[in-house]
Design a protein around this motif. Structure first.
Motif, PDB file in Angstrom:
ATOM      1  N   ILE A  97       0.849  -1.199   0.000  1.00 26.06           N
ATOM      2  CA  ILE A  97       0.000   0.000   0.000  1.00 26.06           C
ATOM      3  C   ILE A  97       0.880   1.242   0.000  1.00 26.06           C
ATOM      4  N   GLY A  98       0.597   2.160  -0.928  1.00 25.47           N
ATOM      5  CA  GLY A  98       1.470   3.312  -1.100  1.00 25.47           C
ATOM      6  C   GLY A  98       2.787   2.875  -1.693  1.00 25.47           C
ATOM      7  N   ALA A  99       2.716   2.142  -2.800  1.00 26.12           N
ATOM      8  CA  ALA A  99       3.876   1.438  -3.341  1.00 26.12           C
ATOM      9  C   ALA A  99       4.855   2.334  -4.073  1.00 26.12           C
ATOM     10  N   GLY A 100       4.424   3.532  -4.475  1.00 26.15           N
ATOM     11  CA  GLY A 100       5.319   4.375  -5.259  1.00 26.15           C
ATOM     12  C   GLY A 100       5.694   3.694  -6.556  1.00 26.15           C
ATOM     13  N   HIS A 113      -1.250   8.035  -9.868  1.00 25.26           N
ATOM     14  CA  HIS A 113      -1.056   7.411 -11.176  1.00 25.26           C
ATOM     15  C   HIS A 113       0.372   7.624 -11.666  1.00 25.26           C
ATOM     16  N   ARG A 114       0.934   8.802 -11.399  1.00 24.26           N
ATOM     17  CA  ARG A 114       2.280   9.100 -11.875  1.00 24.26           C
ATOM     18  C   ARG A 114       3.333   8.243 -11.176  1.00 24.26           C
ATOM     19  N   GLN A 115       3.139   7.970  -9.900  1.00 22.58           N
ATOM     20  CA  GLN A 115       4.065   7.075  -9.208  1.00 22.58           C
ATOM     21  C   GLN A 115       4.050   5.684  -9.852  1.00 22.58           C
ATOM     22  N   LEU A 116       2.866   5.208 -10.192  1.00 21.92           N
ATOM     23  CA  LEU A 116       2.767   3.885 -10.806  1.00 21.92           C
ATOM     24  C   LEU A 116       3.337   3.871 -12.219  1.00 21.92           C
ATOM     25  N   ALA A 138      -5.568   3.244  -6.577  1.00 17.77           N
ATOM     26  CA  ALA A 138      -6.777   3.281  -5.749  1.00 17.77           C
ATOM     27  C   ALA A 138      -6.452   3.916  -4.409  1.00 17.77           C
ATOM     28  N   ASP A 139      -7.503   4.301  -3.706  1.00 11.52           N
ATOM     29  CA  ASP A 139      -7.394   4.882  -2.375  1.00 11.52           C
ATOM     30  C   ASP A 139      -7.284   3.761  -1.350  1.00 11.52           C
TER      31      ASP A 139
END
Length: 251
Positions: free
Chosen positions: A60-63, A85-88, A103-104
């Motif tokens: 969660i919050g994987a960057g 989205h940009r982190q992913l 997702a949240d």
């Protein structure tokens, strides 16, 4: 919702700079719990490396999914989730056959009991107004006996200025003031929000969500780490904790 909207926008705008500045420290397939550099390969907070094979793991919050990539290298089946989205997109740039989900964390798009383990290295929990909603969702998607390990800024840091030098060693505010840190645009709209919880708050959040706290790790600053990361530095790290890691179990 305001915190979620603000932080999604902030991370989308700043993901490139973040990965440029911290990408070398984080690596492409390394699992580090915080600026101190505590590595999961040594800490084994999720379990022994050999026991992670074939485990379904939610990050969660994987960057850019560095932790998930490390887990996949051990034979686990990670899913990397992030609000940004940009982190992913950076996770896609680095590569690897890891499912990516935007997702949240307060509304995880997974069925009950989907994962054996969940983890979050400075992801989601510092930025949400209702951490119990996230913790309840994590409990829901974990299988019985599943473990959730998450790291956040150590709550004591909120009483000190966020500075790496000597000016960051004097108390400047109340540890018990839960007022969030908010940055606003010229129209007064929040563009970045970080929420403060005391250690006791964090423990109560875990318990109220139905998880069991089995360990609280406060990494010491290692001699090899001479780098600074925002307010984290060898000077401060040798005197006060900078990270708190909560190890929880779903019974």
């Amino acid at each position: 919702m305001e915190s979620s909207r603000a932080n999604r926008g902030w991370w989308d705008r700043n993901a490139d700079e973040y990965q440029i500045e911290h990408g070398t420290f984080l690596g492409d397939d390394r699992f580090v719990w915080g600026p101190e550099g505590l590595d999961e390969i040594e800490a084994e907070l999720l379990g022994a490396p050999e026991d992670l094979k074939d485990k379904d793991v939610l990050e969660i919050g994987a960057g850019a999914a560095q932790c998930s990539r490390w887990l996949a290298g051990l034979g686990a089946r990670p899913v990397a989730l992030d609000l940004s989205h940009r982190q992913l997109q950076h996770a896609l740039r680095i590569g690897g056959a890891i499912p990516l989900v935007c997702a949240d964390a307060g509304a995880l798009p997974f069925a009950d009991g989907s994962f054996d383990l969940a983890c979050s290295a400075y992801g989601a929990l510092p930025f949400v107004a209702d951490p119990r909603a996230v913790l309840r969702e994590v409990r829901r998607v974990l299988r019985p006996g599943g473990r959730f390990v998450f790291s956040v800024t150590h709550p004591i840091r909120w009483a000190f200025p966020d500075e790496p030098g000597p000016e960051g060693l004097s108390v400047s505010g109340s540890y018990f003031d839960r007022t969030p840190y908010v940055e606003q645009d010229e129209d007064g709209r929040a563009v970045y929000v970080e929420h403060h919880r005391t250690v006791g708050d964090r423990v109560r959040d875990v318990v109220a969500s139905g998880l069991r706290l089995v360990d609280l790790v406060e990494p010491e600053w290692p001699a090899w780490n001479t780098s600074e990361w925002g307010g984290w530095s060898p000077l401060r790290g040798n005197l006060i904790p900078g990270t708190a890691i909560f190890v929880c179990v779903r019974d």
